[in-house]
Scaffold this motif. Structure first.
Motif, PDB file in Angstrom:
ATOM      1  N   LYS A   1      46.540 -18.658  25.550  1.00 39.42           N
ATOM      2  CA  LYS A   1      46.195 -17.840  24.618  1.00 39.42           C
ATOM      3  C   LYS A   1      47.310 -17.851  23.322  1.00 39.42           C
ATOM      4  CE  LYS A   1      43.412 -15.642  27.213  1.00 39.42           C
ATOM      5  NZ  LYS A   1      42.094 -15.226  27.079  1.00 39.42           N
ATOM      6  N   PRO A   2      46.663 -17.652  22.138  1.00 41.00           N
ATOM      7  CA  PRO A   2      47.508 -17.655  20.733  1.00 41.00           C
ATOM      8  C   PRO A   2      48.338 -15.861  20.777  1.00 41.00           C
ATOM      9  CG  PRO A   2      45.168 -17.165  20.464  1.00 41.00           C
ATOM     10  CD  PRO A   2      45.163 -17.277  21.932  1.00 41.00           C
ATOM     11  N   PHE A   3      49.129 -15.874  21.639  1.00 42.01           N
ATOM     12  CA  PHE A   3      49.662 -14.601  21.453  1.00 42.01           C
ATOM     13  C   PHE A   3      50.864 -14.138  20.606  1.00 42.01           C
ATOM     14  CE2 PHE A   3      52.534 -16.989  24.265  1.00 42.01           C
ATOM     15  CZ  PHE A   3      53.737 -16.618  23.809  1.00 42.01           C
ATOM     16  N   LEU A   4      51.101 -14.970  19.714  1.00 41.73           N
ATOM     17  CA  LEU A   4      52.023 -14.783  18.723  1.00 41.73           C
ATOM     18  C   LEU A   4      51.413 -14.967  17.526  1.00 41.73           C
ATOM     19  CD1 LEU A   4      55.626 -16.007  19.839  1.00 41.73           C
ATOM     20  CD2 LEU A   4      54.807 -13.735  19.747  1.00 41.73           C
ATOM     21  N   GLY A   5      51.696 -14.442  16.388  1.00 47.16           N
ATOM     22  CA  GLY A   5      51.164 -14.575  15.045  1.00 47.16           C
ATOM     23  C   GLY A   5      49.859 -14.106  14.814  1.00 47.16           C
ATOM     24  N   GLN A   6      49.729 -12.842  15.856  1.00 44.86           N
ATOM     25  CA  GLN A   6      48.406 -11.843  15.731  1.00 44.86           C
ATOM     26  C   GLN A   6      48.691 -10.629  15.056  1.00 44.86           C
ATOM     27  OE1 GLN A   6      45.579 -13.674  17.634  1.00 44.86           O
ATOM     28  NE2 GLN A   6      47.173 -14.940  17.138  1.00 44.86           N
ATOM     29  N   GLY A   7      49.827 -10.685  14.390  1.00 45.79           N
ATOM     30  CA  GLY A   7      49.857  -9.244  13.570  1.00 45.79           C
ATOM     31  C   GLY A   7      50.403  -8.137  14.912  1.00 45.79           C
ATOM     32  N   TYR A   8      50.147  -6.845  14.107  1.00 49.37           N
ATOM     33  CA  TYR A   8      50.429  -5.632  14.818  1.00 49.37           C
ATOM     34  C   TYR A   8      49.249  -5.497  15.859  1.00 49.37           C
ATOM     35  CZ  TYR A   8      54.216  -4.381  11.888  1.00 49.37           C
ATOM     36  OH  TYR A   8      55.193  -4.234  11.310  1.00 49.37           O
ATOM     37  N   SER A   9      49.552  -5.064  17.248  1.00 46.35           N
ATOM     38  CA  SER A   9      48.658  -4.691  18.153  1.00 46.35           C
ATOM     39  C   SER A   9      48.289  -3.103  18.086  1.00 46.35           C
ATOM     40  CB  SER A   9      49.165  -4.757  19.719  1.00 46.35           C
ATOM     41  OG  SER A   9      50.255  -4.110  20.149  1.00 46.35           O
TER      42      SER A   9
ATOM     43  N   ASP B   1      45.378  -3.412  24.611  1.00 49.60           N
ATOM     44  CA  ASP B   1      44.376  -4.747  25.123  1.00 49.60           C
ATOM     45  C   ASP B   1      43.213  -4.219  25.923  1.00 49.60           C
ATOM     46  OD1 ASP B   1      44.502  -7.615  25.986  1.00 49.60           O
ATOM     47  OD2 ASP B   1      43.666  -6.564  27.510  1.00 49.60           O
TER      48      ASP B   1
ATOM     49  N   ASN C   1      53.608  -1.457  18.235  1.00 45.27           N
ATOM     50  CA  ASN C   1      53.778  -2.981  18.274  1.00 45.27           C
ATOM     51  C   ASN C   1      54.282  -3.350  19.732  1.00 45.27           C
ATOM     52  OD1 ASN C   1      56.337  -1.666  18.007  1.00 45.27           O
ATOM     53  ND2 ASN C   1      57.266  -3.110  16.694  1.00 45.27           N
TER      54      ASN C   1
ATOM     55  N   CYS D   1      51.948  -7.984  23.562  1.00 45.72           N
ATOM     56  CA  CYS D   1      50.596  -8.032  24.180  1.00 45.72           C
ATOM     57  C   CYS D   1      50.717  -8.758  25.425  1.00 45.72           C
ATOM     58  CB  CYS D   1      49.559  -8.527  23.153  1.00 45.72           C
ATOM     59  SG  CYS D   1      50.152 -10.270  22.557  1.00 45.72           S
TER      60      CYS D   1
END
Ligand SMILES: Cc1ncc(COP(=O)(O)O)c(C=O)c1O
Length: 472
Positions: A138-146, A151, A346, A349
């Protein structure tokens, strides 16, 4: 001179091991490196390491070096603190709470202090594998703020599981938080202003009491029965007398009594909060850990006006380090979402994604069945040991779920003194005074956690604790 030098190097390293600067199984500096650091000869360092081996603190691994031994390998009697070093600092309950928490996580102590779940369940291996798979896929970094509610997959999994507690909820009516305590904190922030009165069970989990204190709120303590939990009669009286803003309780297997509120009391509680137009913060963190086959309903099941804010987390049924909780806020949805944005926008995730995967699998139900049965057996073993080694006048709660028990010591014995003495022997308990805003109320009570598997060391620790009680 040389002999003093190696002793002082050994003493310095021992201090670092006891303070967990070097932890279990960790490699110590090589002989050459330490001799350079300390400007001493290689033979002085070797003598220092030999001395630490004699003290059972380290071991040599051929062709590898010197390592800190695990506590199970170390002799159990090793004292952790010098006599009297704790007593003068115990000036307020919050200092004592922090002392119990710090000591409970000391790997060199045998802990019955913090209410952490058992660490031997296979689900933890599955969880680790899930983390590894997610990191790869999964692309879990570089996704900005959660931002938002947290989730979505996790919220969907939680909505499905809520049906077991007879709560009907949509994923969009759930807000993810960073633990149950922080979830309760968000609720208190939304519902109360400083100076407001919050009704709580007595005895009550100290984290909730500290939360109330830290927010400038006042706690009114409502007696809790060891079997049936919060007294509805006493709550009714309190509501007649005081402008109570909200009620906070743990209806299923509360901490520290392990009590379970009967269904009719849950219903009566909702009727009362409707009548007084207030709210109920339901901490359901132990709800899945009852000893009977059927998961008990949540108070929220009876909620007709959205006045119940149900809070829970993965801390007891899985792992507290996940830092993952949730709220079903009812009519307070918007305010809770806003508070979440202010405090935890933040949140990482990855734990949310991992727990979503684990909750959705049938192996999770298998884990719960195993955990419930294991905790029931571990409770029974603790009670056998207490019956054998504590004075006959000791009184015990009868937890119907969860993994903490409440003891009343005989002869009005001071449980905080027992805590200090036990800690000197490397045994950690939770003294009764931290479970109330009135330090004298539970002066002779103790909470013991029985979540972990019974090893000879843990059994011996209960024997030593019983002997201490008899001596005192
Ligand atoms: C009743 C109760 N609520 C909340 C918590 C804290 O939960 P979390 O670790 O999820 O913040 C605990 C931990 O012992 C507890 O016993």
């Amino acid at each position: 001179m040389a002999s003093h030098l190696y002793q002082s190097i050994a003493n310095d390293l021992e201090k670092k091991i006891r303070q967990s600067v070097y932890t279990n199984g960790e490699k110590l500096p090589s002989v050459r490196k330490l001799s350079q650091q300390q400007s001493v000869s290689v033979s002085t360092v070797l003598m220092a390491y030999n001395l630490l081996e004699d003290r059972d603190l380290i071991e040599v691994r051929p062709k590898s070096g010197y390592y800190v031994r695990s506590p199970a390998q170390q002799t159990f009697e090793a004292p952790q603190l010098k006599h009297g070093s704790v007593t003068p600092k115990l000036v307020s309950t919050s200092a004592l709470v922090m002392d119990v928490m710090r000591s409970s996580s000391n790997p060199r102590c045998i802990s019955f202090g913090a209410a952490a779940p058992g660490s031997d369940f296979p689900i933890l291996t599955q969880l680790k594998k899930t983390f590894a798979q997610l990191i790869r896929s999964k692309p879990f970094l570089g996704q900005g703020y959660s931002t938002g509610l947290g989730d979505e997959k996790l919220r969907r999994a939680l909505a499905k599981r809520a049906a077991d507690a007879k709560v009907s909820v949509h994923a969009d009516e759930i807000v993810i938080a960073s633990g149950c305590q922080s979830a309760v904190g968000l609720c208190l922030k939304v519902l109360c202003e400083p100076g407001d009165i919050v009704a709580v069970e007595s005895p009550s989990y100290y984290g909730l009491l500290q939360l109330i204190e830290s927010m400038g709120l006042k706690a009114i303590e409502i007696p809790s029965d060891p079997h049936s939990g919060l007294s509805i009669e006493a709550l009714k009286l309190a509501l007649e007398q005081w402008p109570i803003k909200t009620v906070l309780g743990v209806p299923n297997f509360n901490n520290p009594l392990g009590a379970q509120m009967p269904e009719r009391s849950k219903q009566a509680l909702v009727e009362l909060i409707n009548e007084y137009e207030i709210s109920f913060i339901e901490d359901d963190i132990y709800g899945e850990l009852g000893f009977s086959d059927k998961r008990p309903t949540a108070v929220k099941h009876y909620d007709t006006e959205g006045r119940v804010l149900l809070c829970s987390s993965a801390s007891k049924m899985l792992e507290p380090q996940l830092g993952l909780g949730w709220i079903l806020p009812g009519q307070f949805m918007q305010q809770i979402e806003y508070e979440r944005f202010l405090s935890t926008s933040n949140q990482f995730c990855l734990p949310q994604m991992a727990v979503a995967e684990v909750l959705a699998r049938s192996t999770f139900d298998r884990h719960l069945r195993l955990a419930r049965e294991s905790y029931r057996q571990r409770r029974d073993r603790m009670f056998e040991l207490i019956a054998q080694h504590f004075p006959a006048e000791t009184r015990l709660s009868s937890p119907q779920g969860g993994f903490v028990a409440w003891l009343q010591l005989p002869n009005q014995m001071n449980a905080t003194d027992l805590y200090v003495k036990a800690k000197e022997s490397g045994i950690i308990i939770a003294p009764g005074e931290i479970f109330s805003s009135n330090a004298n109320k539970f002066k002779s009570s103790v909470r013991l956690t029985y979540s972990n598997i019974w090893t000879p060391e843990r059994e011996k620790a209960i024997t030593s604790l019983g002997n201490l009680v008899k001596e005192m």
